[in-house]
Design a protein around this motif. Structure first.
Motif, mmCIF file in Angstrom:
data_model
loop_
_atom_site.group_PDB
_atom_site.id
_atom_site.type_symbol
_atom_site.label_atom_id
_atom_site.label_comp_id
_atom_site.label_asym_id
_atom_site.label_seq_id
_atom_site.Cartn_x
_atom_site.Cartn_y
_atom_site.Cartn_z
ATOM 1 N N TRP A 90 0.750 -1.145 0.302
ATOM 2 C CA TRP A 90 0.027 -0.251 0.029
ATOM 3 C C TRP A 90 0.731 1.234 -0.028
ATOM 4 O O TRP A 90 0.532 2.139 -0.766
ATOM 5 C CB TRP A 90 -1.048 0.462 0.762
ATOM 6 C CG TRP A 90 -2.166 -0.827 1.384
ATOM 7 C CD1 TRP A 90 -2.405 -1.651 1.542
ATOM 8 C CD2 TRP A 90 -3.566 -0.495 -0.107
ATOM 9 N NE1 TRP A 90 -3.686 -2.212 1.492
ATOM 10 C CE2 TRP A 90 -4.323 -1.381 0.082
ATOM 11 C CE3 TRP A 90 -3.736 0.910 0.036
ATOM 12 C CZ2 TRP A 90 -5.498 -0.832 -0.273
ATOM 13 C CZ3 TRP A 90 -4.658 0.798 -1.787
ATOM 14 C CH2 TRP A 90 -5.785 -0.344 -1.078
ATOM 15 N N PHE A 93 2.622 2.126 -3.426
ATOM 16 C CA PHE A 93 1.547 2.146 -3.484
ATOM 17 C C PHE A 93 1.089 3.500 -4.254
ATOM 18 O O PHE A 93 1.044 4.555 -4.639
ATOM 19 C CB PHE A 93 0.293 1.345 -3.673
ATOM 20 C CG PHE A 93 -0.913 1.585 -5.046
ATOM 21 C CD1 PHE A 93 -0.982 1.702 -6.700
ATOM 22 C CD2 PHE A 93 -2.336 1.944 -4.840
ATOM 23 C CE1 PHE A 93 -2.482 2.234 -7.508
ATOM 24 C CE2 PHE A 93 -2.476 1.786 -5.570
ATOM 25 C CZ PHE A 93 -2.963 1.560 -7.057
ATOM 26 N N SER A 94 1.089 4.366 -2.793
ATOM 27 C CA SER A 94 0.925 5.294 -2.540
ATOM 28 C C SER A 94 1.957 6.494 -2.556
ATOM 29 O O SER A 94 2.007 7.210 -2.657
ATOM 30 C CB SER A 94 0.432 5.466 -0.484
ATOM 31 O OG SER A 94 0.231 6.443 0.012
ATOM 32 N N CYS A 104 -6.400 10.192 -3.604
ATOM 33 C CA CYS A 104 -6.181 8.888 -3.935
ATOM 34 C C CYS A 104 -5.098 8.271 -2.978
ATOM 35 O O CYS A 104 -4.846 7.390 -1.955
ATOM 36 C CB CYS A 104 -5.566 8.558 -5.366
ATOM 37 S SG CYS A 104 -6.980 8.572 -6.132
ATOM 38 N N TYR A 106 -5.165 8.408 0.755
ATOM 39 C CA TYR A 106 -6.262 7.170 0.804
ATOM 40 C C TYR A 106 -5.759 5.383 1.288
ATOM 41 O O TYR A 106 -5.535 5.031 2.412
ATOM 42 C CB TYR A 106 -7.382 7.089 0.039
ATOM 43 C CG TYR A 106 -8.211 5.587 -0.139
ATOM 44 C CD1 TYR A 106 -8.826 5.201 1.017
ATOM 45 C CD2 TYR A 106 -7.483 4.456 -0.504
ATOM 46 C CE1 TYR A 106 -9.627 4.527 1.730
ATOM 47 C CE2 TYR A 106 -8.506 2.887 -0.016
ATOM 48 C CZ TYR A 106 -9.107 3.236 0.430
ATOM 49 O OH TYR A 106 -9.586 1.759 0.721
ATOM 50 N N THR A 107 -4.512 5.227 0.450
ATOM 51 C CA THR A 107 -3.886 4.309 0.367
ATOM 52 C C THR A 107 -2.620 4.249 1.077
ATOM 53 O O THR A 107 -2.940 3.816 1.691
ATOM 54 C CB THR A 107 -3.253 4.496 -1.076
ATOM 55 O OG1 THR A 107 -2.153 5.911 -1.257
ATOM 56 C CG2 THR A 107 -4.209 3.874 -2.681
ATOM 57 N N GLN A 116 -4.513 3.451 4.483
ATOM 58 C CA GLN A 116 -4.037 1.679 4.220
ATOM 59 C C GLN A 116 -2.753 1.790 4.772
ATOM 60 O O GLN A 116 -3.421 0.081 5.208
ATOM 61 C CB GLN A 116 -4.620 1.751 3.258
ATOM 62 C CG GLN A 116 -6.121 1.481 2.522
ATOM 63 C CD GLN A 116 -7.003 1.542 3.074
ATOM 64 O OE1 GLN A 116 -7.432 0.477 3.690
ATOM 65 N NE2 GLN A 116 -8.222 2.301 3.770
ATOM 66 N N ALA A 117 -1.738 2.024 4.557
ATOM 67 C CA ALA A 117 -0.698 0.922 5.074
ATOM 68 C C ALA A 117 -0.976 2.107 6.256
ATOM 69 O O ALA A 117 0.437 0.724 7.239
ATOM 70 C CB ALA A 117 0.540 1.966 3.442
ATOM 71 N N TRP A 149 7.226 7.128 3.000
ATOM 72 C CA TRP A 149 6.821 7.445 2.253
ATOM 73 C C TRP A 149 6.934 8.762 1.774
ATOM 74 O O TRP A 149 7.254 9.455 0.375
ATOM 75 C CB TRP A 149 4.991 7.688 2.223
ATOM 76 C CG TRP A 149 3.774 8.818 1.404
ATOM 77 C CD1 TRP A 149 3.175 7.776 0.290
ATOM 78 C CD2 TRP A 149 3.372 9.925 1.826
ATOM 79 N NE1 TRP A 149 2.454 9.000 -0.426
ATOM 80 C CE2 TRP A 149 2.249 9.383 0.697
ATOM 81 C CE3 TRP A 149 3.367 10.994 2.666
ATOM 82 C CZ2 TRP A 149 1.529 11.098 0.235
ATOM 83 C CZ3 TRP A 149 2.624 12.229 2.469
ATOM 84 C CH2 TRP A 149 1.997 12.232 1.249
#
Length: 141
Positions: free
Chosen positions: A19, A22-23, A55, A58-59, A62-63, A76
């Motif tokens: 996640w 992806f983020s 997005c 949000y991601t 989730q992470a 990140w």
């Protein structure tokens, strides 16, 4: 449990890192598209910027369900920063210098160190319940 059986705790942590990666792509897209908005006067890049930011957050959330916030946010933003400079060089022709490359090495090294520390913490957490259920020792007389 056989050595080929996946540990659910490790799988959960790995999912969190997936996640996070992806983020980070959304973070890079957000930064690059912000540059293309021309002060939010261009509709297409402005919409892309808003979508990528939404997005990305949000991601990232989730992470952070399985990764410590300090580790997750640092990695990140590091991946986002390095990716933005690399793609800014490719897309916008921004200069790439030796100092930027050295900084990338430090950022990537720090991110890898945080990833390793997260793996160590997950292994300790997975081992903790096994230690609690072990039979108690014999009383000393």
């Amino acid at each position: 449990m056989s050595s080929t059986t996946a540990n659910p705790a490790n799988a959960t942590v790995s999912k969190g890192w997936a996640w996070l990666l992806f983020s980070s792509l959304f973070e890079i897209t957000f930064a690059l598209s912000t540059n293309a908005t021309d002060g939010f006067t261009k509709l297409g890049p402005s919409l892309l910027t808003a979508a990528a930011a939404s997005c990305g957050i949000y991601t990232l959330s989730q992470a952070l369900k399985t990764i410590d916030v300090g580790v997750g946010y640092t990695v990140w933003s590091g991946i986002g920063g390095v990716g933005t400079v690399v793609f800014g060089t490719i897309i916008y022709g921004e200069p790439m210098t030796v100092w930027k490359v050295l900084a990338f090495i430090l950022i990537i090294g720090g991110a890898l160190g945080l990833r390793i520390s997260d793996n160590v913490a997950a292994k300790k957490a997975a081992a903790a319940p096994a230690a609690e259920t072990a039979p108690a020792g014999l009383p000393v007389s």
